[in-house]
Design a protein around this motif. Structure first.
Motif, PDB file in Angstrom:
ATOM      1  N   UNK A 150      83.905  70.088  69.573  1.00  0.00           N
ATOM      2  CA  UNK A 150      83.164  71.226  70.117  1.00  0.00           C
ATOM      3  C   UNK A 150      83.511  71.394  71.587  1.00  0.00           C
ATOM      4  N   UNK A 151      83.733  72.627  72.016  1.00  0.00           N
ATOM      5  CA  UNK A 151      84.022  72.873  73.421  1.00  0.00           C
ATOM      6  C   UNK A 151      82.795  72.502  74.256  1.00  0.00           C
ATOM      7  N   UNK A 152      83.037  71.883  75.382  1.00  0.00           N
ATOM      8  CA  UNK A 152      81.945  71.479  76.250  1.00  0.00           C
ATOM      9  C   UNK A 152      81.414  70.090  75.989  1.00  0.00           C
ATOM     10  N   UNK A 160      94.943  73.401  68.879  1.00  0.00           N
ATOM     11  CA  UNK A 160      93.727  72.590  68.993  1.00  0.00           C
ATOM     12  C   UNK A 160      94.024  71.124  69.289  1.00  0.00           C
ATOM     13  N   UNK A 161      95.245  70.660  68.985  1.00  0.00           N
ATOM     14  CA  UNK A 161      95.593  69.276  69.241  1.00  0.00           C
ATOM     15  C   UNK A 161      96.152  69.069  70.651  1.00  0.00           C
ATOM     16  N   UNK A 162      96.169  70.103  71.444  1.00  0.00           N
ATOM     17  CA  UNK A 162      96.704  70.007  72.798  1.00  0.00           C
ATOM     18  C   UNK A 162      95.744  70.602  73.814  1.00  0.00           C
ATOM     19  N   UNK A 163      94.474  70.266  73.673  1.00  0.00           N
ATOM     20  CA  UNK A 163      93.462  70.655  74.656  1.00  0.00           C
ATOM     21  C   UNK A 163      92.694  69.409  75.090  1.00  0.00           C
ATOM     22  N   UNK A 164      92.123  69.454  76.281  1.00  0.00           N
ATOM     23  CA  UNK A 164      91.255  68.394  76.751  1.00  0.00           C
ATOM     24  C   UNK A 164      91.885  67.019  76.703  1.00  0.00           C
ATOM     25  N   UNK A 193      87.929  71.657  59.957  1.00  0.00           N
ATOM     26  CA  UNK A 193      87.228  72.944  59.846  1.00  0.00           C
ATOM     27  C   UNK A 193      86.103  72.882  58.820  1.00  0.00           C
ATOM     28  N   UNK A 194      86.222  72.011  57.828  1.00  0.00           N
ATOM     29  CA  UNK A 194      85.231  71.960  56.743  1.00  0.00           C
ATOM     30  C   UNK A 194      84.400  70.684  56.729  1.00  0.00           C
ATOM     31  N   UNK A 195      84.849  69.659  57.444  1.00  0.00           N
ATOM     32  CA  UNK A 195      84.157  68.376  57.411  1.00  0.00           C
ATOM     33  C   UNK A 195      83.974  67.838  58.817  1.00  0.00           C
ATOM     34  N   UNK A 196      82.952  67.010  58.998  1.00  0.00           N
ATOM     35  CA  UNK A 196      82.860  66.203  60.211  1.00  0.00           C
ATOM     36  C   UNK A 196      82.834  64.735  59.798  1.00  0.00           C
ATOM     37  N   UNK A 197      83.470  63.929  60.601  1.00  0.00           N
ATOM     38  CA  UNK A 197      83.556  62.476  60.385  1.00  0.00           C
ATOM     39  C   UNK A 197      83.482  61.841  61.770  1.00  0.00           C
ATOM     40  N   UNK A 198      82.259  61.682  62.214  1.00  0.00           N
ATOM     41  CA  UNK A 198      81.978  61.282  63.593  1.00  0.00           C
ATOM     42  C   UNK A 198      81.604  59.806  63.631  1.00  0.00           C
ATOM     43  N   UNK A 199      82.202  59.076  64.573  1.00  0.00           N
ATOM     44  CA  UNK A 199      81.867  57.656  64.674  1.00  0.00           C
ATOM     45  C   UNK A 199      80.581  57.455  65.462  1.00  0.00           C
ATOM     46  N   UNK A 200      79.737  56.563  64.954  1.00  0.00           N
ATOM     47  CA  UNK A 200      78.477  56.232  65.610  1.00  0.00           C
ATOM     48  C   UNK A 200      78.640  55.095  66.609  1.00  0.00           C
ATOM     49  N   UNK A 201      79.755  54.418  66.552  1.00  0.00           N
ATOM     50  CA  UNK A 201      80.021  53.311  67.477  1.00  0.00           C
ATOM     51  C   UNK A 201      81.511  53.019  67.515  1.00  0.00           C
ATOM     52  N   UNK A 202      81.894  52.218  68.478  1.00  0.00           N
ATOM     53  CA  UNK A 202      83.260  51.707  68.586  1.00  0.00           C
ATOM     54  C   UNK A 202      83.178  50.238  68.943  1.00  0.00           C
ATOM     55  N   UNK A 203      83.873  49.395  68.189  1.00  0.00           N
ATOM     56  CA  UNK A 203      83.951  47.967  68.506  1.00  0.00           C
ATOM     57  C   UNK A 203      85.415  47.571  68.621  1.00  0.00           C
ATOM     58  N   UNK A 204      85.760  46.930  69.709  1.00  0.00           N
ATOM     59  CA  UNK A 204      87.121  46.454  69.955  1.00  0.00           C
ATOM     60  C   UNK A 204      87.074  44.947  70.172  1.00  0.00           C
ATOM     61  N   UNK A 256      82.509  52.879  62.769  1.00  0.00           N
ATOM     62  CA  UNK A 256      81.672  53.281  61.624  1.00  0.00           C
ATOM     63  C   UNK A 256      81.530  54.801  61.665  1.00  0.00           C
ATOM     64  N   UNK A 257      81.789  55.456  60.522  1.00  0.00           N
ATOM     65  CA  UNK A 257      81.842  56.906  60.468  1.00  0.00           C
ATOM     66  C   UNK A 257      80.664  57.474  59.692  1.00  0.00           C
ATOM     67  N   UNK A 258      80.156  58.600  60.186  1.00  0.00           N
ATOM     68  CA  UNK A 258      79.164  59.404  59.489  1.00  0.00           C
ATOM     69  C   UNK A 258      79.881  60.657  59.015  1.00  0.00           C
ATOM     70  N   UNK A 259      79.897  60.886  57.686  1.00  0.00           N
ATOM     71  CA  UNK A 259      80.738  61.925  57.085  1.00  0.00           C
ATOM     72  C   UNK A 259      79.875  62.967  56.400  1.00  0.00           C
ATOM     73  N   UNK A 260      80.265  64.238  56.532  1.00  0.00           N
ATOM     74  CA  UNK A 260      79.544  65.299  55.845  1.00  0.00           C
ATOM     75  C   UNK A 260      80.260  66.624  55.968  1.00  0.00           C
ATOM     76  N   UNK A 261      79.774  67.612  55.222  1.00  0.00           N
ATOM     77  CA  UNK A 261      80.340  68.969  55.294  1.00  0.00           C
ATOM     78  C   UNK A 261      79.780  69.708  56.495  1.00  0.00           C
ATOM     79  N   UNK A 262      80.639  70.481  57.145  1.00  0.00           N
ATOM     80  CA  UNK A 262      80.197  71.309  58.260  1.00  0.00           C
ATOM     81  C   UNK A 262      79.465  72.525  57.723  1.00  0.00           C
ATOM     82  N   UNK A 263      78.451  72.963  58.403  1.00  0.00           N
ATOM     83  CA  UNK A 263      77.711  74.156  57.994  1.00  0.00           C
ATOM     84  C   UNK A 263      78.448  75.397  58.436  1.00  0.00           C
ATOM     85  N   UNK A 264      78.231  76.487  57.698  1.00  0.00           N
ATOM     86  CA  UNK A 264      78.866  77.752  58.048  1.00  0.00           C
ATOM     87  C   UNK A 264      80.243  77.926  57.454  1.00  0.00           C
TER      88      UNK A 264
END
Length: 265
Positions: A26-28, A139-143, A202-213, A257-265
């Motif tokens: 998401x921008x911002x 989209x792969x060449x921003x930020x 565009x259709x899914x989100x798979x966001x990590x809730x943490x990072x362990x190294x 650890x990933x939280x996975x689901x369909x994006x709304x809209x």
């Protein structure tokens, strides 16, 4: 491209975020890598209680909320002191709340004469491509993604599946400073789930809730090789696993650890 991911202010704990911190979701909103690296920097700047030099063996960052591309405050302190091992805790505040919380174990650094049979010869990663990888989708060449020099060995951001790449940040973490090798690791380790994504963003989100190294040795180079693979479950969870290496060979592993689901809209 901005001069750095973060700009210092008159307050030594407060930083202004530049557009280079922006992530792909998401921008911002920031990518997880820059704030993880900023927390790592705060830990490195925290005086140690150990007898002798300290080395980091584990970094865990809990993502408690999204981090806007605005300003952040970072603080760290020793939570458990000791002569041989210590625990350092750090927090990143954004938008009036704690957004990230880190717990880092540091152990004393001292030579140990290990048996030859347990050390073995390190297997170096594949050679680094001579040229930066090409991208066809903007989209792969921003930020954040644009602020890293990506050189893929296998796979690609634009293709779902496991991937491996050499990578190096193009700009400093904090303006006017040379990032430490450990900060470079923290900056890139959070990219594992994006490198090895299995679903379309565009259709899914798979966001990590943490990072362990976990690190079995300290990094020694500004180029890092990141090899990542993702496993998903039909109940809405997943795991991204990353092998981290430098030119001398593997140095540790990352997990998200990933939280996975369909994006709304």
């Amino acid at each position: 491209m901005p001069d750095a991911f973060y700009l210092p202010t008159d307050d030594p704990d407060r930083y202004l975020c530049t557009p280079a911190t922006e992530g792909p979701w998401s921008s911002g909103l920031q990518h997880g890598g820059p704030p993880c690296a900023l927390l790592t920097r705060a830990v490195e700047r925290t005086p140690s209680s150990l007898d002798g030099p300290a080395q980091v063996s584990r970094i865990t960052v809990e993502f408690l909320g999204a981090v806007p591309v605005d300003e952040v405050t970072v603080r760290a302190a020793v939570a458990r002191s000791g002569r041989s091992v210590e625990l350092v805790e750090a927090e990143l505040h954004a938008a009036g709340r704690v957004a990230l919380r880190a717990r880092v174990w540091r152990i004393r650094r001292t030579p140990v004469e290990l048996p030859v049979e347990v050390t073995g010869a390190a297997v170096p990663p594949p050679p680094r491509p001579a040229e930066p990888s090409r991208f066809t989708e903007p989209r792969w060449q921003i930020g954040y993604l644009r602020a890293i020099d990506w050189r893929f060995v296998a796979g690609h951001f634009e293709r779902p599946g496991p991937a491996s790449a050499w990578a190096r940040q193009r700009i400093p973490l904090v303006a006017g400073e040379e990032p430490s090798p450990l900060q470079r690791v923290a900056l890139l380790a959070d990219s594992g789930n994006g490198l090895s994504r299995l679903l379309e963003m565009e259709r899914w989100w798979f966001i990590n809730t943490e990072l362990t190294v976990h690190l079995h040795r300290q990094p020694s180079d500004d180029w890092l090789h990141v090899s990542a693979a993702t496993t998903l479950d039909g109940q809405g969870s997943g795991l991204a696993e990353t092998v981290l290496s430098d030119a001398a060979g593997p140095l540790g592993r990352g997990a998200q650890a990933l939280m996975v689901g369909r994006r709304s809209g």
